[in-house]
Structures are given as structure tokens and as C-alpha cells.
Design an enzyme around this catalytic site. Sequence first.
Site, PDB file in Angstrom:
ATOM      1  N   GLY A 224       0.803  -1.227   0.000  1.00  0.00           N
ATOM      2  CA  GLY A 224       0.000   0.000   0.000  1.00  0.00           C
ATOM      3  C   GLY A 224       0.828   1.265   0.000  1.00  0.00           C
TER       4      GLY A 224
ATOM      5  CE  LYS B 286       7.351   3.434  -7.669  1.00  0.00           C
ATOM      6  NZ  LYS B 286       7.003   2.668  -6.453  1.00  0.00           N
TER       7      LYS B 286
ATOM      8  N   GLY C  83       9.480   4.093  -2.396  1.00  0.00           N
ATOM      9  CA  GLY C  83      10.344   2.997  -2.801  1.00  0.00           C
ATOM     10  C   GLY C  83       9.660   2.075  -3.790  1.00  0.00           C
TER      11      GLY C  83
END
Length: 241
Positions: free
Chosen positions: A14, A37, A118
Site C-alpha cells: 500500500g 519515484k 520505494g
Amino acid sequence: MNCVFVTGTDTDAGKTLVSSALLERLGEGGLRTLAFKPVAAGAVKTAVGMRNSDALQLERAMSCRGVSYEQINPVCLEAPVAPHLAAVTEGKKLAVEGLHGDYLRLCEHDHDVILIEGAGGWLVPLNDEETLADFATKVNAHVVLVVNMKLGCLNHALLTAADIQRRGLKLVGWVANQAQLTTMALAEENQAWLTKYFAREHGAPLLASIPFQQTADALRVASYLPASQALISVLQGNTDF
């Protein structure tokens, strides 16, 4: 505090939903937020290039504008597999130094907070020697851990927190996320145990307990988080909110 790294106990814990909710909540407090990202594996070809759905969601949730997709997600790999393997297939090389350069270029935009999401779990490899955790260490990020509340989560959560601490990074908070429809046995007891453990061993409070979401909605999930000013405080490393 201007750099927060969101990691998870495993893939599909999540992270993107929580990261987007954090960006929405921080934006409510008037902060200029950027999303990063660094590596995404699992993308589709579009008229403007490869695009990853998680990175696009982060782009929508951040408050700063005028930033290209490529700055938000500099490494976008097509195959939905471990990033270092996808990179080899595409003839690319992942390395902390290269990602750090991408990060510094993003930092040139005016901002108050950069939220980094991550890929996979904490120690996902970039190459034969480096992991994404090495990148988090390089930028000296404060860390938020998303725990997928399922059987085995205690072990995954404690191992992840131990390595964060070993690296000299600060675990500033954690989120309990019900990522699957079926609730684990003794879910409340597991969450209570983790809450006490993280508070005692890491000074890291529970930021939110998120029930299963049939449809991911960052704005709705943001309502489970502390109010903006309290959230800012805890992300800075303060334990009271």
C-alpha cells in the site's frame, strides 16, 4: 525535514496509496510537495513514453506543478518484476549514484517536502551490490513504514525497522494497512503489539490504521492521517501529535 521515504513490508503493501494520502494531507497544510519515484517496474507505452500508474498517482497528489514526469520517475521499466532484473532485460544499469543525481535535479524545484516512494520492500536490489535502501541512506531520509497487515507482518516489520535503524536513519512513523479483503486473525492484537514495539524501540507512532479499500482513493485515506500540522511535526521526528 524535507525528505521522507515511504517503504513497505513487501510488494503491494500500500505504499502508493499511503504516499499519495501523505502528499494530499501535507498539501492541505500549504506545503509545497514534490513526489519522487526513482525506480518503477511495471509500465505501459503511451504516446509520450513509458508511464507507471503509481508514479502518475503520486504526480497527481503532489502540490508542485511544472515538473516533468521524467523528473518524478526517472527510471520507468516495462516489466512488472524486480527492478534490477527488468533493468538488465532493457539494457539499463541501476545505481545509487545515478538516482542521487536525479534526486538532486528534482530538488532544484522550489519545495518544502520531497516524498520518495520505494519499490517493493526496503531491501529491493538495484544491482549486485546496492539496494534502494542504500539510496534512502544516501539522501538521509526520514522513513515511514507501511505494514501490510497479514500473517507474517510482525517479522517483516521488525526486520525492516531493524535495518533502518542500523543505517542510522530515523523511522518517524508507521501505517497499518489492510491491503487485502480478508482480515488476518487477531488483527487488532497484532496492531496493538506493533504500536507498542515501534513506540518503545524507535519512537515511531502509528500514523493511521487503514481498512481495506475496494477502490483506492488517496483523499479518503488522507482522512485517516493526523491533521496537516500534526503530520508535519511527526515527519520531522517528533513523537507527539
